[in-house]
Design a protein around this motif. Structure first.
Motif, PDB file in Angstrom:
ATOM      1  N   HIS A   1       0.847  -1.205   0.000  1.00 47.35           N
ATOM      2  CA  HIS A   1       0.000   0.000   0.000  1.00 47.35           C
ATOM      3  C   HIS A   1       0.878   1.250   0.000  1.00 47.35           C
ATOM      4  O   HIS A   1       2.025   1.211   0.465  1.00 47.35           O
TER       5      HIS A   1
ATOM      6  N   ASP B   1       6.423   2.137   5.879  1.00 51.70           N
ATOM      7  CA  ASP B   1       5.270   1.247   6.039  1.00 51.70           C
ATOM      8  C   ASP B   1       4.427   1.312   4.766  1.00 51.70           C
ATOM      9  O   ASP B   1       3.766   2.312   4.505  1.00 51.70           O
ATOM     10  N   GLY B   2       4.458   0.262   3.960  1.00 47.63           N
ATOM     11  CA  GLY B   2       3.754   0.233   2.684  1.00 47.63           C
ATOM     12  C   GLY B   2       4.647   0.686   1.547  1.00 47.63           C
ATOM     13  O   GLY B   2       4.871  -0.053   0.581  1.00 47.63           O
TER      14      GLY B   2
ATOM     15  N   GLU C   1      -4.998   0.382   2.701  1.00 46.64           N
ATOM     16  CA  GLU C   1      -4.746  -0.752   3.592  1.00 46.64           C
ATOM     17  C   GLU C   1      -4.848  -0.282   5.039  1.00 46.64           C
ATOM     18  O   GLU C   1      -5.279  -1.022   5.916  1.00 46.64           O
ATOM     19  N   GLU C   2      -4.442   0.975   5.275  1.00 48.57           N
ATOM     20  CA  GLU C   2      -4.357   1.482   6.648  1.00 48.57           C
ATOM     21  C   GLU C   2      -5.725   1.792   7.259  1.00 48.57           C
ATOM     22  O   GLU C   2      -5.816   2.133   8.440  1.00 48.57           O
TER      23      GLU C   2
ATOM     24  N   HIS D   1       7.573  -5.931   3.162  1.00 50.53           N
ATOM     25  CA  HIS D   1       7.111  -4.950   4.141  1.00 50.53           C
ATOM     26  C   HIS D   1       8.172  -4.827   5.217  1.00 50.53           C
ATOM     27  O   HIS D   1       8.959  -5.756   5.415  1.00 50.53           O
TER      28      HIS D   1
ATOM     29  N   HIS E   1      -1.849  -7.513   6.595  1.00 52.62           N
ATOM     30  CA  HIS E   1      -1.304  -6.972   5.343  1.00 52.62           C
ATOM     31  C   HIS E   1      -2.219  -7.350   4.179  1.00 52.62           C
ATOM     32  O   HIS E   1      -2.969  -8.319   4.267  1.00 52.62           O
TER      33      HIS E   1
HETATM   34 ZN   LIG Z   1       1.673  -1.515   6.100  1.00 53.63          ZN
END
Ligand SMILES: [Zn+2]
Length: 407
Positions: free
Chosen positions: A77, A88-89, A122-123, A184, A354
């Motif tokens: 993401h 993150d992503g 995704e978050e 990730h 995830h």
């Molecule tokens: Zn993530």
């Protein structure tokens, strides 16, 4: 073997982090102006890498690879948590871009290719893993109609403002791919603590959530004798302690549980609380353990209700199933890790959710981790050493090639 350029990967990650920069991290909620601009930038990068980009009706950026006769879907993401980290992503998306470039440049891999993807939300700014669920036919239209952000903006309005409303949503054709592969950051400290540099994910944990409501009797804190009280706050704390003790007795080696939210009503110093609420969550990769925890939770609630004096009601909120990664993918990722970081890799579960868990319902799926410094994530100070970022890109791309060759 396809050759990656670690300096180029770090530079692209730093450029992507400029969209919504906050201190050393990033504030880039899904469908914000910064997020929309970053998705356009990613689409342009995918095109430069020889892919044909599409930004679809939910905001997924898909780099199509029509020339390949065998394809692996790769990505992660691209939005961030509020005031979150820069990796993150983003790390998995830029690795996907680098894999596309490196595989296209390797004549030995002619006919094999990746399709790169940057999933939307995704978050969970508007919903839970919206982009990957949209892609895999697991996002009902009714949810798109009703979803809203925590500050009350509707998803439909957000999509309209982003310029995505009215575009078709791309849907998976499972036969188009041999599988899905995502990198990730670990977001925990297992790799760092064990002195390892690559994690090969065996399974993504399931998380089960419950809402407990305690009903007592609200009254005056000076005039209500102790024997007559029905204090919902005391009931909640007592049961919370019992739950914590019982869970410790029946836990598996990696089970985690959390009471992350508690409320008293009214929340006032001179009133005996008449009502209280708490949320209980537990996570494991083993469904049998999750079931054991649920049974224990209900048993403790029944026990409490028989004893009184308050009443505890319970409601299961959401229960995600553990997702197991493909064993052959795990073996090939491990082989790539062994080539570039001999002895410095580790098989492990993912404690966080995830997009790969959503994809695993439709095709074979795999995941790998790189270390997070001090295990910090969902915070602007999240970071990974540049040499680990570069190593991870090479292992990821090499594993893509292995998986593509194995077919
Ligand atoms: Zn993530």
């Amino acid at each position: 073997m396809p050759k990656t350029d670690g300096g180029r990967v770090v530079a692209d990650l730093k450029r992507l982090a400029e969209f919504g920069r906050y201190k050393t991290g990033v504030h880039r909620p899904t469908y914000s102006a910064e997020d929309v601009a970053s998705r356009q930038w990613l689409a342009d990068k995918f095109r430069e890498a020889g892919l044909e980009p599409v930004i679809d009706g939910i905001g997924n950026v898909i780099g199509r690879n029509p020339g390949a006769s065998r394809r692996l879907l790769v990505g992660s993401h691209s939005e961030t948590q509020p005031h979150g980290g820069w990796l993150d992503g983003a790390l998995g998306v830029i690795y996907a871009l680098e894999a596309a470039r490196a595989i296209a440049a390797d004549p030995a891999l002619a006919g094999l290719g990746v399709e790169a993807i940057a999933w939307a939300d995704e978050e969970g700014h508007y919903g839970n893993m919206l982009g990957s669920r949209s892609f895999t036919d697991a996002l009902p239209d009714s949810e798109i109609e009703s979803a809203a952000s925590r500050d009350g903006k509707s998803l439909k309005q957000a999509l309209a403002d982003a310029g995505y409303a009215g575009r078709p949503r791309e849907r998976v054709e499972p036969a188009r791919y041999i599988g899905y592969f995502e990198a990730h950051i670990e977001q925990g400290n297992t790799l760092e603590a064990e002195g390892r540099r690559i994690g090969v994910v065996e399974a993504i944990i399931g998380a089960w959530n419950y809402w407990l409501t305690f009903t007592g009797e609200q009254n005056h804190a000076g005039t209500t004798q102790m024997a007559r009280r029905k204090d919902a706050g005391v009931a909640m704390v007592r049961l919370a302690n019992r739950i914590n003790d019982r869970f410790a007795e029946i836990a598996g080696p990696r089970t985690v549980w959390t009471i992350g939210r508690m409320l008293l009503d009214p929340n006032a110093p001179s009133i005996v609380p008449g009502r209280a609420e708490m949320q209980v969550q537990f996570r494991d990769t083993d469904t049998a353990i999750l079931q054991r925890f649920e049974a224990a939770l209900y048993e403790l609630i029944d026990e409490y209700n028989r004893a009184g004096p308050c009443h505890c009601g319970s409601e299961a909120m959401s229960k995600s199933e553990p997702a197991h990664m493909d064993p052959e993918f795990q073996r090939l990722i491990e082989r790539a890790a062994e080539r570039h970081a001999p002895g410095l890799h580790l098989r492990m579960p993912s404690g966080a959710g995830h997009d790969a868990q959503i994809l695993s319902h439709r095709m074979r799926a795999g995941m790998m981790f790189v270390p997070s410094i001090r295990g910090i994530s969902h915070h602007w100070s999240e970071d990974t050493k540049e040499e680990d970022i570069a190593l991870g890109a090479q292992v990821f791309t090499d594993a893509c090639a292995e998986i593509l060759k194995a077919g």
